[in-house]
Design a protein around this motif. Structure first.
Motif, PDB file in Angstrom:
ATOM      1  N   MET A 126       0.806  -1.216   0.000  1.00 17.03           N
ATOM      2  CA  MET A 126       0.000   0.000   0.000  1.00 17.03           C
ATOM      3  C   MET A 126       0.844   1.275   0.000  1.00 17.03           C
ATOM      4  O   MET A 126       0.342   2.352  -0.330  1.00 17.03           O
ATOM      5  N   ARG A 127       2.111   1.161   0.344  1.00 18.13           N
ATOM      6  CA  ARG A 127       2.980   2.341   0.360  1.00 18.13           C
ATOM      7  C   ARG A 127       3.383   2.757  -1.046  1.00 18.13           C
ATOM      8  O   ARG A 127       3.811   3.900  -1.256  1.00 18.13           O
ATOM      9  N   THR A 128       3.268   1.839  -2.018  1.00 21.62           N
ATOM     10  CA  THR A 128       3.700   2.152  -3.377  1.00 21.62           C
ATOM     11  C   THR A 128       2.600   1.968  -4.413  1.00 21.62           C
ATOM     12  O   THR A 128       2.834   2.199  -5.602  1.00 21.62           O
ATOM     13  N   ALA A 129       1.408   1.543  -3.976  1.00 27.22           N
ATOM     14  CA  ALA A 129       0.308   1.300  -4.911  1.00 27.22           C
ATOM     15  C   ALA A 129      -1.000   1.776  -4.289  1.00 27.22           C
ATOM     16  O   ALA A 129      -1.153   1.754  -3.063  1.00 27.22           O
ATOM     17  N   PRO A 130      -1.968   2.212  -5.122  1.00 27.75           N
ATOM     18  CA  PRO A 130      -3.249   2.686  -4.599  1.00 27.75           C
ATOM     19  C   PRO A 130      -4.023   1.579  -3.891  1.00 27.75           C
ATOM     20  O   PRO A 130      -4.056   0.436  -4.352  1.00 27.75           O
TER      21      PRO A 130
END
Length: 285
Positions: free
Chosen positions: A234-238
């Motif tokens: 979740m830190r790099t993707a919606p």
């Protein structure tokens, strides 16, 4: 979404299916079972969770405590709702409905509240994943097993609502906090919050731990593993894309339910798995 992120979410999906299947084998008290695996998971996570604190990547403060407290409350409701559903109804009904309802609500609120805007092909892939999960689940209103599964559907839907709630909150929290430290705090606070309720059953604790030692330890390992991987993704993707992709776990869960609990309709579940994989391919583009 990058291939590495997709791989992380898919590993999390397998781990999630494993611990949900194992929790179906629980035989003792529901509250004590959830409390025991939460406390065990907290102890296992502490050595890893303190690393960002020691290295200075994550500071201890009110933000970490407050975010973990809210997450602990949401996860406690989720865990108890899910386990109660498993106690009363078939895994093949509760699990797919819960995991299917969760991403639909998550995507809806992520778009409405967080302002996320997935591309058309990514959104189409997410929809295809959900369609595949529906095929795997089959007709939840069919009779069988001596009971009508509609109540199982309702328990699954209630669980899905809690999934959407904690997913949205956690996606907000990990934007500012180290995922492993944050989730360690969540487990610690959830275990502490449930301790008074568990102590009211203190006479039953030894027998419950002996009866469910295997499931407790398995869930304590695979549950945090699955969700820490999701929080990292979740830190790099919606969140609107991570949420439906991780629900591919229902394919693995449904196959395990067929193999271990002798649930029927294998061919339909294989077809549903193919549809889910098509959706995953679309998201990866």
């Amino acid at each position: 979404m990058r291939p590495g992120t997709i791989a992380v979410v898919l590993v999390a999906a397998v781990a999630h299916a494993v611990w949900n299947t194992v929790s179906k084998y629980k035989r003792g008290d529901t509250v004590l079972f959830v409390w025991a695996y939460t406390c065990a998971a907290a102890l296992l996570c502490v050595p890893v969770g303190v690393v960002p604190v020691l290295t200075g990547a994550q500071s201890l403060g009110w933000r970490l405590a407050a975010c973990s407290a809210v997450s602990a409350a949401l996860h406690a409701v989720y865990s108890l709702t899910l386990q109660t559903g498993y106690d009363r109804f078939e895994l093949g009904v509760v699990y797919p409905v819960a995991r299917g309802t969760g991403p639909v609500l998550t995507m809806l609120f992520a778009v409405l509240l967080l302002g996320e805007r997935p591309t058309r092909i990514e959104a189409l892939g997410a929809v295809i994943v959900v369609v595949g999960m529906v095929v795997v689940a089959g007709n939840p209103f069919r009779g069988g097993g001596g009971r009508h599964p509609l109540r199982g559907v309702l328990w699954g839907a209630a669980t899905g609502a809690t999934i959407a709630a904690y997913t949205l909150w956690d996606s907000y929290a990990v934007a500012k906090l180290a995922p492993v430290t944050y989730f360690t705090g969540t487990f610690l606070l959830q275990g502490l919050a449930m301790t008074p309720r568990a102590l009211r059953r203190r006479e039953e604790i030894p027998a419950a731990l002996r009866t469910d030692a295997g499931p407790v330890l398995t869930v304590a390992v695979f549950s945090p593993l699955a969700y820490i991987l999701v929080l990292t993704a979740m830190r790099t993707a919606p969140v609107a894309l991570v949420a439906p992709l991780r629900e591919s776990s229902i394919v693995v869960g449904s196959l395990l339910a067929w193999r271990l609990f002798h649930e029927a309709h294998l061919a339909r579940r294989v077809l549903g798995a193919a549809i889910v994989l098509t959706g995953i391919a679309a998201i990866s583009l």
